[in-house]
Design a protein around this motif. Structure first.
Motif, PDB file in Angstrom:
ATOM      1  N   MET A   1      30.111  33.550  40.860  1.00  0.00           N
ATOM      2  CA  MET A   1      29.195  34.640  41.202  1.00  0.00           C
ATOM      3  C   MET A   1      29.642  35.330  42.485  1.00  0.00           C
ATOM      4  SD  MET A   1      26.798  36.377  40.074  1.00  0.00           S
ATOM      5  CE  MET A   1      25.515  35.710  39.082  1.00  0.00           C
ATOM      6  N   LEU A   2      30.114  34.572  43.436  1.00  0.00           N
ATOM      7  CA  LEU A   2      30.637  35.136  44.681  1.00  0.00           C
ATOM      8  C   LEU A   2      31.852  36.022  44.396  1.00  0.00           C
ATOM      9  CD1 LEU A   2      30.208  35.058  47.771  1.00  0.00           C
ATOM     10  CD2 LEU A   2      31.812  33.156  47.841  1.00  0.00           C
TER      11      LEU A   2
ATOM     12  N   ASN B   1      30.188  40.208  34.487  1.00  0.00           N
ATOM     13  CA  ASN B   1      30.070  40.766  35.833  1.00  0.00           C
ATOM     14  C   ASN B   1      31.374  41.167  36.500  1.00  0.00           C
ATOM     15  OD1 ASN B   1      27.059  40.295  36.443  1.00  0.00           O
ATOM     16  ND2 ASN B   1      27.736  38.325  35.667  1.00  0.00           N
ATOM     17  N   ILE B   2      32.508  40.807  35.940  1.00  0.00           N
ATOM     18  CA  ILE B   2      33.788  41.145  36.560  1.00  0.00           C
ATOM     19  C   ILE B   2      33.925  42.665  36.657  1.00  0.00           C
ATOM     20  CG2 ILE B   2      35.111  41.147  34.404  1.00  0.00           C
ATOM     21  CD1 ILE B   2      36.470  39.667  37.610  1.00  0.00           C
ATOM     22  N   SER B   3      34.654  43.126  37.635  1.00  0.00           N
ATOM     23  CA  SER B   3      34.871  44.558  37.812  1.00  0.00           C
ATOM     24  C   SER B   3      35.351  45.199  36.515  1.00  0.00           C
ATOM     25  CB  SER B   3      35.924  44.793  38.899  1.00  0.00           C
ATOM     26  OG  SER B   3      36.358  46.131  38.896  1.00  0.00           O
ATOM     27  N   GLN B   4      34.784  46.313  36.174  1.00  0.00           N
ATOM     28  CA  GLN B   4      35.181  47.022  34.960  1.00  0.00           C
ATOM     29  C   GLN B   4      36.567  47.640  35.098  1.00  0.00           C
ATOM     30  OE1 GLN B   4      32.129  49.692  33.566  1.00  0.00           O
ATOM     31  NE2 GLN B   4      30.577  48.105  33.623  1.00  0.00           N
TER      32      GLN B   4
ATOM     33  N   CYS C   1      36.433  35.810  49.742  1.00  0.00           N
ATOM     34  CA  CYS C   1      35.612  36.920  49.240  1.00  0.00           C
ATOM     35  C   CYS C   1      34.830  37.680  50.299  1.00  0.00           C
ATOM     36  CB  CYS C   1      34.642  36.404  48.179  1.00  0.00           C
ATOM     37  SG  CYS C   1      35.465  35.738  46.726  1.00  0.00           S
ATOM     38  N   ASN C   2      34.285  36.992  51.269  1.00  0.00           N
ATOM     39  CA  ASN C   2      33.439  37.695  52.233  1.00  0.00           C
ATOM     40  C   ASN C   2      34.191  38.733  53.062  1.00  0.00           C
ATOM     41  OD1 ASN C   2      30.945  36.722  51.451  1.00  0.00           O
ATOM     42  ND2 ASN C   2      31.134  34.888  52.701  1.00  0.00           N
TER      43      ASN C   2
ATOM     44  N   GLU D   1      30.650  32.901  31.237  1.00  0.00           N
ATOM     45  CA  GLU D   1      29.574  33.866  30.988  1.00  0.00           C
ATOM     46  C   GLU D   1      29.381  34.798  32.196  1.00  0.00           C
ATOM     47  OE1 GLU D   1      26.567  35.015  28.196  1.00  0.00           O
ATOM     48  OE2 GLU D   1      27.719  33.184  27.979  1.00  0.00           O
ATOM     49  N   ILE D   2      29.336  34.232  33.374  1.00  0.00           N
ATOM     50  CA  ILE D   2      29.201  35.027  34.596  1.00  0.00           C
ATOM     51  C   ILE D   2      30.384  35.979  34.734  1.00  0.00           C
ATOM     52  CG2 ILE D   2      29.227  34.920  37.128  1.00  0.00           C
ATOM     53  CD1 ILE D   2      27.671  32.209  36.816  1.00  0.00           C
TER      54      ILE D   2
END
Length: 187
Positions: A36-37, A66-69, A8-9, A61-62
């Motif tokens: 979350m990352l 929060n996932i890209s729309q 991810c980074n 839930e996360i």
């Protein structure tokens, strides 16, 4: 232990596909901090597959909040992932570009999820796997007839005696599970 940081980074801003499909015998457990990352760093994801992974309710839930729309394909199937109706409602209310959704083995899912899918993904959804979602009724399944782009609905719950009657009313219904084939190809 640092796999998601490594992925991810440096790649988060450009990564569009993340397939974490594992065999059920070697199920991968994803922690909330890792989820979350993924959702905060990988903002351009279009295809994500967690099939066969283990996600806690907190991870689900996360993810759904929060996932890209812009996500278009999402795999959340397997015994280690148990989304609830509230998760599917949140997901499809946010992510209205989904064309392919795999919710197989979602043992807690009901017609509430299908209603929300119809309301929010009516014009985009092409394939849906709700195999072994035992609380989704045949009547609710037939409500999906109003979805013009829907090509495939996999609903394998041992309904052999009703399959052909249902297929007459919902031609998209199939016993051929494309998601399972992709998974089997990995083995």
């Amino acid at each position: 232990p640092f796999m998601f940081e490594i992925i991810c980074n440096p790649n988060g801003q450009t990564l569009q596909t993340l397939k974490l499909t594992f065999s059920y015998g070697t199920s991968m457990y994803i922690f909330p901090s890792e989820m979350m990352l993924i959702v905060t760093k990988c903002v351009r994801l279009r295809e994500v597959d967690f099939s066969g992974c283990t996600l806690s309710k907190n991870c689900v839930e996360i993810l759904v909040n929060n996932i890209s729309q812009n996500v278009e394909k999402l795999g959340l199937d397997g015994p280690g992932i148990q989304p609830e109706d509230k998760h599917i409602v949140a997901l499809v209310s946010r992510c209205k570009k989904i064309t392919s959704l795999n919710l197989a083995f979602g043992r807690e899912l009901t017609g509430i999820s299908i209603t929300s899918i119809i309301l929010n993904l009516k014009l985009t959804l092409e394939e849906l796997d709700i195999g072994y979602c035992k609380f989704i009724t045949h009547t609710k399944l037939l409500d999906m007839k109003v979805m013009p782009k829907l090509k495939t609905v996999y609903y394998g719950t041992g309904m052999s005696s009703n399959f052909y009657e249902l297929k007459k009313k919902l031609p998209q219904l199939t016993r051929n599970n494309d998601w399972k084939k992709k998974f089997d190809d990995l083995l």
